[in-house]
Design an enzyme around this catalytic site. Structure first.
Site, PDB file in Angstrom:
ATOM      1  N   ASP A  11       0.833  -1.289   0.040  1.00 53.28           N
ATOM      2  CA  ASP A  11      -0.071  -0.004   0.016  1.00 53.28           C
ATOM      3  C   ASP A  11       0.987   1.153  -0.049  1.00 53.28           C
ATOM      4  OD1 ASP A  11      -2.318   1.697   0.420  1.00 53.28           O
ATOM      5  OD2 ASP A  11      -1.610   1.559   2.518  1.00 53.28           O
TER       6      ASP A  11
HETATM    7 MG    MG Z   1      -3.176   3.262   3.250  1.00 54.74          MG
END
Ligand code: MG
Length: 228
Positions: A11
């Protein structure tokens, strides 16, 4: 000993890059452009309005094009100031595109992991902005590819988003992938939906609420070296 994973899915915001800082610095300049002092209270209020706007988008109540301009009209309107939402968005976007604020240890851990695994970026956001920020920060040199929700036409935690990613990873085998991210709802649930294992980056040591459970949990990126 054979490694447990071949591929790491990373991420971006809140995991490798500090989006809150990017938003704060960007909005300080937008406020100044319109002659308004960027107080903490005002920056916090923008943050709330922006979160509400994105939540409405996720519920399908507003288009992305409309939300990114209307959030500024609403925000400045509350202060009695009428602004051109597109002008404010263009200014904010240009500042965001240049933002390169990293989470502590992000470049170092990517350099370490790149020697051992194939790294891919999995991020919800605006494609052009995410590409520019990843380049500005130098993170892009460590990853094999970047998968942005806008290009996928779906987003974390949707299974369709991960199918989009897997179709672009050579020899993809989700059972040999680990997803590392800071959001239980989008990253950890997304990884579970995609059939990967998951690592929750939880720098503030928040309690895990609800049913979503990650396979691993870390508070600092450096801790990844303990098992990867
Ligand atoms: Mg994030």
């Amino acid at each position: 000993m054979r490694k447990e994973f071949d591929v790491l899915l990373l991420d971006v915001d809140g995991t490798l890059m500090d989006f809150n800082m990017a938003e704060k610095r960007g909005m300080e300049q937008v406020l100044r452009f319109y002659g308004i002092e960027p107080t903490t209270e005002r920056l916090d209020r923008y943050h709330v309005i922006n979160e509400q706007a994105w939540a409405a988008f996720e519920r399908g109540e507003v288009t992305k094009e409309k939300l990114v301009t209307e959030r500024f009209v609403t925000f400045f309107g509350e202060m009695g100031k009428s602004v051109d939402g597109q002008e404010a968005e263009d200014l904010y976007r240009s500042l965001l595109d240049k933002s390169d604020f990293l989470i502590d240890g992000a470049l170092e851990i990517c350099a370490y992991l790149r020697e051992r695994y194939d790294l891919y970026i999995v991020t919800n956001g605006t494609s052009s902005t995410q590409y520019k920020r990843l380049a500005a920060s130098g993170l892009d040199q460590y990853v094999k590819d970047i998968f942005v929700s806008e290009d996928a036409g779906s987003q974390k935690p949707q299974k369709e988003y991960f199918e989009y990613c897997f179709s672009r990873i050579p020899g993809a085998d989700p059972s040999r992938m680990l997803l590392i991210g800071d959001s239980l709802h989008s990253d950890i649930q997304g990884g579970i939906n995609g059939g990967c294992r998951t690592c929750w980056f939880n720098p503030e040591g928040r309690p895990a609420l609800g049913e979503i459970r990650a396979d691993y949990e870390i508070r600092r990126l450096e801790e990844l070296k303990g098992f990867l």
